[in-house]
Write a protein that holds these residues in place. Structure first.
Motif, PDB file in Angstrom:
ATOM      1  N   CYS A 274      10.045  -6.943   3.683  1.00  0.00           N
ATOM      2  CA  CYS A 274      10.079  -7.638   2.579  1.00  0.00           C
ATOM      3  C   CYS A 274       9.760  -9.269   2.904  1.00  0.00           C
ATOM      4  CB  CYS A 274      11.316  -7.659   1.847  1.00  0.00           C
ATOM      5  SG  CYS A 274      11.520  -6.068   0.614  1.00  0.00           S
ATOM      6  N   TYR A 426      -0.482  -5.325   0.662  1.00  0.00           N
ATOM      7  CA  TYR A 426      -0.616  -4.114  -0.099  1.00  0.00           C
ATOM      8  C   TYR A 426       0.035  -2.850   1.128  1.00  0.00           C
ATOM      9  CZ  TYR A 426      -2.190  -5.999  -4.234  1.00  0.00           C
ATOM     10  OH  TYR A 426      -2.622  -6.846  -5.231  1.00  0.00           O
ATOM     11  N   LEU A 429       3.566  -3.257   0.972  1.00  0.00           N
ATOM     12  CA  LEU A 429       3.971  -2.603   0.006  1.00  0.00           C
ATOM     13  C   LEU A 429       4.225  -1.019   0.307  1.00  0.00           C
ATOM     14  CD1 LEU A 429       2.663  -4.482  -3.089  1.00  0.00           C
ATOM     15  CD2 LEU A 429       5.169  -4.311  -2.309  1.00  0.00           C
ATOM     16  N   LEU A 430       3.256  -0.653   0.915  1.00  0.00           N
ATOM     17  CA  LEU A 430       3.262   0.664   1.091  1.00  0.00           C
ATOM     18  C   LEU A 430       4.381   1.284   1.997  1.00  0.00           C
ATOM     19  CD1 LEU A 430       1.952   3.584   0.906  1.00  0.00           C
ATOM     20  CD2 LEU A 430       0.380   2.888   2.629  1.00  0.00           C
ATOM     21  N   TYR A 433       7.602   1.061   0.675  1.00  0.00           N
ATOM     22  CA  TYR A 433       7.860   2.322  -0.299  1.00  0.00           C
ATOM     23  C   TYR A 433       8.315   3.387   0.468  1.00  0.00           C
ATOM     24  CZ  TYR A 433       7.076   5.948  -3.457  1.00  0.00           C
ATOM     25  OH  TYR A 433       6.955   7.089  -4.410  1.00  0.00           O
ATOM     26  N   SER A 436      11.763   3.098   1.976  1.00  0.00           N
ATOM     27  CA  SER A 436      12.956   3.085   0.927  1.00  0.00           C
ATOM     28  C   SER A 436      12.982   4.633   0.452  1.00  0.00           C
ATOM     29  CB  SER A 436      12.503   2.318  -0.210  1.00  0.00           C
ATOM     30  OG  SER A 436      12.455   0.779   0.387  1.00  0.00           O
ATOM     31  N   THR A 437      11.623   5.265   0.526  1.00  0.00           N
ATOM     32  CA  THR A 437      11.965   6.837  -0.155  1.00  0.00           C
ATOM     33  C   THR A 437      12.393   7.406   1.060  1.00  0.00           C
ATOM     34  OG1 THR A 437       9.804   6.173  -1.338  1.00  0.00           O
ATOM     35  CG2 THR A 437      10.381   8.855  -0.731  1.00  0.00           C
TER      36      THR A 437
END
Length: 527
Positions: A274, A426, A429-430, A433, A436-437
């Motif tokens: 982040c 991006y 961002l991937l 994700y 976090s998943t």
């Protein structure tokens, strides 16, 4: 100007700043709680071991027994053995123990034994880690059963087996170093000597023996076990060394601490991603301001300091907040430890050691930010005024011009084009994700795996509605035959498989255990 840029950055990226703050705070909270748990676990284990004085070697036995043979062996091994004690266990099935409103312990997979307190070592303790002293008519119940059946001090349990029937008032919890953990398959209830003698005389329980040895300071455990095997002494059961009991007691709490640390590390990784994402987006917006500062002679160090100050302040506030929250959260994580090992959490050492968590995470955050901010040094003032920071020093490449679009709507085409041009952002961002998943899905998958009916097949146990294990006794063959006859004639049973156990001991490798041999496909294993 510097403070204005930092303030504007906070206002401009409120959501991502709040997300980074929360990730750092939760990472510190979990890491501090895990360190606190470990700092509490080590002295608690040492204190419990000191008070309980556990055996260094425990030989479990069921069947004929002669104490004189053990005494002669002990005298012959005085170079290694300091003390020897044999505990006689009266073992009952859970269906013989009644409590509450016509409830029994029939559903338990634990072996239940009634004993009296030892005299020399392997003491069973209360919740204050003091040696249990049970009065007549009372019983000290293992912590495992107190929790599992929601029993309380003052409740009554009734033992019924054949002609024997007697009520006992629960006087205390029994903290048992050797059989404390739920990983061990046996639990010991402590009785007064008079009540135990009555139960023993009326043969209310099946007799089993714990033949225990306490070694000298320089005693050789392997030498004693080898000599014991060669002497042909009673060994109808497993042999357990003291280190195994230590491992069982620490395993569950240590595993919890390690899982917490793992989750904390994953949160730090997300915070790093982040931070990098925020930095790249901010640099794209502030690139001309950076060029102006470089053009008027402001040093690179001072420019980096503008952006580093934000994360320093954020890390300090989030770290202190997470550390303070850990004081409340840690009691949720070490509840099991305080019950099974020690309730004494006095002393400031765990709190001092856990303060290392926010300090270490702060330095990780600052060092990572410094490495990310080095991208500012890669461009000159002219490049900063002309280009963006996602590709410093590279010539602007106008691929995918809108004029050549033939297949997509304008909005979709511009979206694809933006992803291509700012792929670094991006990509982050991937990754955020994905991580976090992973954090969200991993606990759920572990829970589903442990609760799956198929899980037992990977542990060497075939999938079935019921499993019956027979105790290793002299009457094993007769019990096995009688069980077989009863099951064959039971109309409620559709399929069954009876497996004959082979009890073996190897002198060469000093391995002891029970081997179950099965070639049936009725209840197959997944190995």
């Amino acid at each position: 100007m510097f403070l204005k840029m930092v303030r504007d950055d906070f206002r401009r990226n409120k959501i991502i700043t709040a997300a980074v703050f929360l990730f750092i705070m939760f990472a510190v909270m979990l890491a501090a709680s895990a360190v606190h748990n470990i700092a509490h676990l080590i002295p608690s284990m040492a204190e419990l071991q000191k008070r309980a004085v556990p055996a260094d070697i425990t030989q479990m036995h069921s069947g004929e027994f002669d104490q004189e043979d053990i005494d002669r062996f002990t005298e012959a091994q005085r170079d290694h053995i300091a003390m020897q004690e044999t505990m006689v266990l009266l073992t009952l099935d859970g269906s013989h123990i009644h409590f509450g409103d016509n409830q029994t312990m029939a559903g338990t997979v634990q072996d239940i034994s009634f004993v009296v307190q030892n005299e020399k070592f392997d003491f069973i303790l209360d919740l204050n880690n003091e040696k249990l002293d049970v009065m007549e008519g009372e019983v000290a119940v293992p912590i495992y059963f107190m929790q599992h059946y929601h029993l309380k001090v003052g409740d009554t349990i009734t033992v019924k087996n054949g002609e024997y029937a007697k009520d006992f008032v629960i006087s205390d919890y029994a903290r048992d170093y050797e059989m404390n953990s739920s990983l061990t398959s046996s639990k010991r209830f402590v009785l007064n000597q008079a009540d135990y003698d009555e139960m023993y005389t009326m043969q209310a329980g099946e007799r089993e023996y714990l033949i225990e040895f306490k070694l000298t300071e320089n005693g050789d455990s392997q030498a004693v076990q080898t000599a014991y095997i060669e002497a042909g002494l009673p060994a109808n059961g497993p042999t357990v060394e003291g280190e195994v009991f230590l491992l069982f007691n620490a395993l569950s709490d240590a595993a919890v601490a390690l899982v917490i640390i793992l989750i904390s590390m994953l949160m730090i990784v997300v915070a790093f991603l982040c931070i990098r994402l925020t930095f790249l987006a901010t640099m794209d917006e502030d690139v001309r301001e950076i060029g102006v500062m470089k053009a008027i002679g402001i040093s690179k160090k001072e420019i980096r300091k503008v952006y580093l100050t934000k994360y320093r302040i954020m890390s300090v506030i989030a770290g202190l907040t997470g550390y303070l929250l850990s004081f409340f959260v840690v009691h949720l994580f070490n509840r099991n430890m305080r019950l099974y090992l020690s309730a004494d959490s006095s002393g400031i050492l765990p709190y001092v050691l856990s303060f290392a968590a926010p300090i270490v995470i702060y330095f990780f955050i600052v060092m990572y930010c410094k490495s990310v901010l080095k991208q500012i040094d890669k461009v000159s003032a002219v490049e900063a005024l002309r280009s963006n920071m996602t590709a410093p020093g590279k010539k602007q490449n106008y691929r995918f011009p809108l004029l050549h679009n033939r297949f997509f709507s304008i909005n979709r085409y511009m979206g694809f084009r933006d992803v291509w041009k700012r792929f670094k952002i991006y990509r982050l961002l991937l990754l955020i994700y994905i991580v976090s998943t992973f954090m969200a899905i991993l606990p759920l998958h572990v829970y589903n795996t442990m609760n799956s009916p198929e899980f037992s097949t990977y542990m060497g146990i075939g999938k079935s509605d019921m499993r019956i294990d027979l105790r290793m006794t002299d009457a094993l063959t007769a019990d096995f035959t009688r069980l077989h006859e009863g099951l064959v004639n039971d109309s409620d049973i559709e399929n069954m498989q009876l497996t004959s156990p082979v009890h073996t001991r190897s002198k060469i490798q000093r391995v002891h255990g029970t081997i179950f041999i099965s070639r049936s496909a009725i209840f197959p294993y997944s190995h």
